[in-house]
Scaffold this motif. Structure first.
Motif, short mmCIF file in Angstrom:
data_model
loop_
_atom_site.label_atom_id
_atom_site.label_comp_id
_atom_site.label_asym_id
_atom_site.label_seq_id
_atom_site.Cartn_x
_atom_site.Cartn_y
_atom_site.Cartn_z
N PRO A 61 0.82 -1.22 0.00
CA PRO A 61 0.00 0.00 0.00
C PRO A 61 0.85 1.26 0.00
N GLU A 62 1.96 1.23 0.74
CA GLU A 62 2.83 2.39 0.82
C GLU A 62 3.39 2.76 -0.56
N PRO A 76 -10.33 -4.36 3.47
CA PRO A 76 -11.17 -4.63 4.64
C PRO A 76 -11.34 -3.41 5.54
N ASP A 77 -12.48 -3.36 6.21
CA ASP A 77 -12.87 -2.18 6.98
C ASP A 77 -11.80 -1.74 7.98
N PHE A 78 -11.13 -2.69 8.62
CA PHE A 78 -10.19 -2.34 9.68
C PHE A 78 -8.97 -1.59 9.14
N THR A 79 -8.76 -1.60 7.82
CA THR A 79 -7.62 -0.89 7.23
C THR A 79 -7.97 0.54 6.81
N HIS A 80 -9.24 0.89 6.79
CA HIS A 80 -9.68 2.14 6.17
C HIS A 80 -9.07 3.38 6.80
N ALA A 81 -9.16 3.49 8.13
CA ALA A 81 -8.71 4.72 8.78
C ALA A 81 -7.23 4.99 8.54
N ASP A 82 -6.39 3.97 8.73
CA ASP A 82 -4.95 4.17 8.56
C ASP A 82 -4.61 4.53 7.12
N LEU A 83 -5.28 3.91 6.16
CA LEU A 83 -5.00 4.23 4.76
C LEU A 83 -5.47 5.64 4.41
N HIS A 93 -5.61 12.74 -2.71
CA HIS A 93 -7.05 12.59 -2.58
C HIS A 93 -7.40 11.10 -2.42
N VAL A 94 -8.38 10.83 -1.55
CA VAL A 94 -8.75 9.46 -1.20
C VAL A 94 -10.26 9.29 -1.32
N LEU A 95 -10.67 8.25 -2.01
CA LEU A 95 -12.07 7.80 -1.94
C LEU A 95 -12.07 6.54 -1.09
N CYS A 96 -12.58 6.66 0.13
CA CYS A 96 -12.56 5.54 1.06
C CYS A 96 -13.94 4.91 1.11
N GLU A 97 -14.02 3.63 0.76
CA GLU A 97 -15.29 2.93 0.87
C GLU A 97 -15.80 3.00 2.31
N LYS A 98 -17.13 2.93 2.44
CA LYS A 98 -17.71 2.94 3.78
C LYS A 98 -17.42 1.60 4.46
N PRO A 99 -17.35 1.58 5.78
CA PRO A 99 -17.33 2.74 6.67
C PRO A 99 -15.95 3.38 6.67
N LEU A 100 -15.89 4.63 7.11
CA LEU A 100 -14.60 5.31 7.19
C LEU A 100 -13.67 4.57 8.14
N VAL A 102 -13.76 1.34 11.61
CA VAL A 102 -14.55 0.37 12.37
C VAL A 102 -15.17 1.03 13.60
N THR A 103 -14.45 1.95 14.21
CA THR A 103 -14.92 2.63 15.41
C THR A 103 -14.99 4.13 15.19
N ALA A 104 -15.80 4.79 16.01
CA ALA A 104 -15.90 6.24 15.93
C ALA A 104 -14.58 6.91 16.30
N ASP A 105 -13.86 6.33 17.25
CA ASP A 105 -12.56 6.90 17.64
C ASP A 105 -11.59 6.90 16.47
N ASP A 106 -11.55 5.79 15.71
CA ASP A 106 -10.66 5.74 14.55
C ASP A 106 -11.11 6.71 13.46
N ALA A 107 -12.42 6.83 13.26
CA ALA A 107 -12.92 7.79 12.28
C ALA A 107 -12.55 9.21 12.69
N ARG A 108 -12.58 9.49 13.99
CA ARG A 108 -12.20 10.82 14.46
C ARG A 108 -10.72 11.10 14.18
N ARG A 109 -9.88 10.06 14.20
CA ARG A 109 -8.46 10.25 13.86
C ARG A 109 -8.31 10.78 12.44
N VAL A 110 -9.17 10.30 11.53
CA VAL A 110 -9.12 10.78 10.15
C VAL A 110 -9.52 12.24 10.09
#
Length: 332
Positions: A61-62, A76-83, A93-100, A102-110
């Motif tokens: 990915p890098e 997979p969903d668990f990779t979304h926030a870090d990517l 620019h990133v188009l991230c499939e839903k969900p952003l 797995v957790t709200a805390d990780d989404a807040r990091r984005v």
């Protein structure tokens, strides 16, 4: 002097059903895009999809992020926030499939990463915002012909589903579409949620959510991810002056042998093929302009907040509040 338009070098992370479909759509229906890199943990699958769209498989990915102008996250969903954060840090620019996330805390990091960067780079793949039927339904809300909206009813059924495999992921991975759709349709916030199921033991599928909106409307949302008969999405908005209903696409009704009816597909990608084409095309054009359209990282975060409250409600059997913090200025 050449007048050819610039093309966006796009990468796709994840070459499963969704990632492969996005890669094909970008290659065939988005004139401003060129799919140059594809990554998947299954290297053979990545190579096959890359070859199909005229690109190359990326070793990681890098490496993909470094080699492209923008990229799609369909892993997979668990990779979304870090990517997504990797894209922000790289200025891509990133188009991230839903969900952003797995957790709200990780989404807040984005969200926090975008705010720190001072620019929006992430679009969340809530494709219904681009679907002609849903856009028409929203028009009926916005133009005032329905009067004041009082109720909204949604149905979301899959023939079968391999991703929402337990009671919690049905909320966070499938019902999350409804949470974003209803916020967007009514331009309103969800303030409370209750989620129930007729299944008392094991995987609680189907589930029915009751949602309360800040301005007063109530919503019911049924999600049934193993309904067997097909893929079926319906929505009705009820106002004090009328109602508007989005029905399944049934262009041909056949009457044979004393029976009448129309076919129902089982593939959600096929069902929403036009919305995906419009979503990806809009994302490419916006990325070339340096803009973000569609659902923002903030929208993805709020959907995760509602989903978290929904999981709690499913476990508690009670109505749970949804506490949305103040929206950062970047998203106003």
């Amino acid at each position: 002097m050449s007048t050819s338009r610039p093309r966006l070098k796009v990468g796709v992370i994840g070459a499963g059903a969704m990632g492969a479909a996005h890669a094909r759509t970008l290659a065939t229906a988005a004139p401003g895009a060129e799919v140059t890199r594809v990554f998947d943990m299954d290297t053979d699958r990545a190579a096959a999809v890359a070859a199909e769209v005229g690109g190359e498989a990326a070793p990681s990915p890098e490496a993909l992020v470094a080699d492209v102008d923008a990229f799609v996250v369909a892993s997979p969903d668990f990779t979304h926030a870090d990517l997504a954060i990797a894209g922000i840090e790289a200025g891509k620019h990133v188009l991230c499939e839903k969900p952003l996330a797995v957790t709200a805390d990780d989404a807040r990091r984005v969200v926090d990463a975008e705010v720190a960067a001072g620019r929006r780079l992430v679009q969340v793949g809530f494709n219904r915002r681009f679907d002609p039927g849903f856009l028409s339904l929203k028009g009926s809300v916005v133009d005032g012909t329905l009067g004041t909206v009082k109720l909204l009813h949604g149905i979301h059924r899959n023939a079968s589903n391999l991703t929402s495999t337990d009671s919690s992921t049905l909320v966070t991975g499938s019902m999350i579409h409804e949470f974003d759709t209803f916020r967007w349709l009514l331009d309103d916030e969800i303030v409370a949620v209750r989620v129930e199921s007729p299944i008392l033991e094991g995987f609680k599928d189907p589930q029915v959510a009751t949602l309360w909106m800040a301005s007063g409307p109530m919503i019911t949302a049924e999600v049934y991810v193993n309904a067997a008969y097909g893929y079926d999405v319906r929505v009705e908005v009820v106002g004090d002056a009328g109602s508007a209903t989005l029905e399944p696409r049934t262009p041909v009704v056949r009457r044979l042998g004393g029976q009448g009816g129309s076919s129902i597909g089982s593939d959600f990608v096929e069902h929403f093929v036009e919305s995906y084409r419009l979503e990806l095309g809009s994302w490419v054009d916006a990325s070339l302009r340096g803009e973000v359209v569609g659902a923002s990282a903030w929208d993805g975060y709020v959907a995760n907040l509602v989903a978290a409250a929904g999981v709690t409600a499913l476990e508690s059997g009670t109505r749970e509040p949804v506490d949305v913090p103040q929206r950062p200025g970047l998203y106003r």
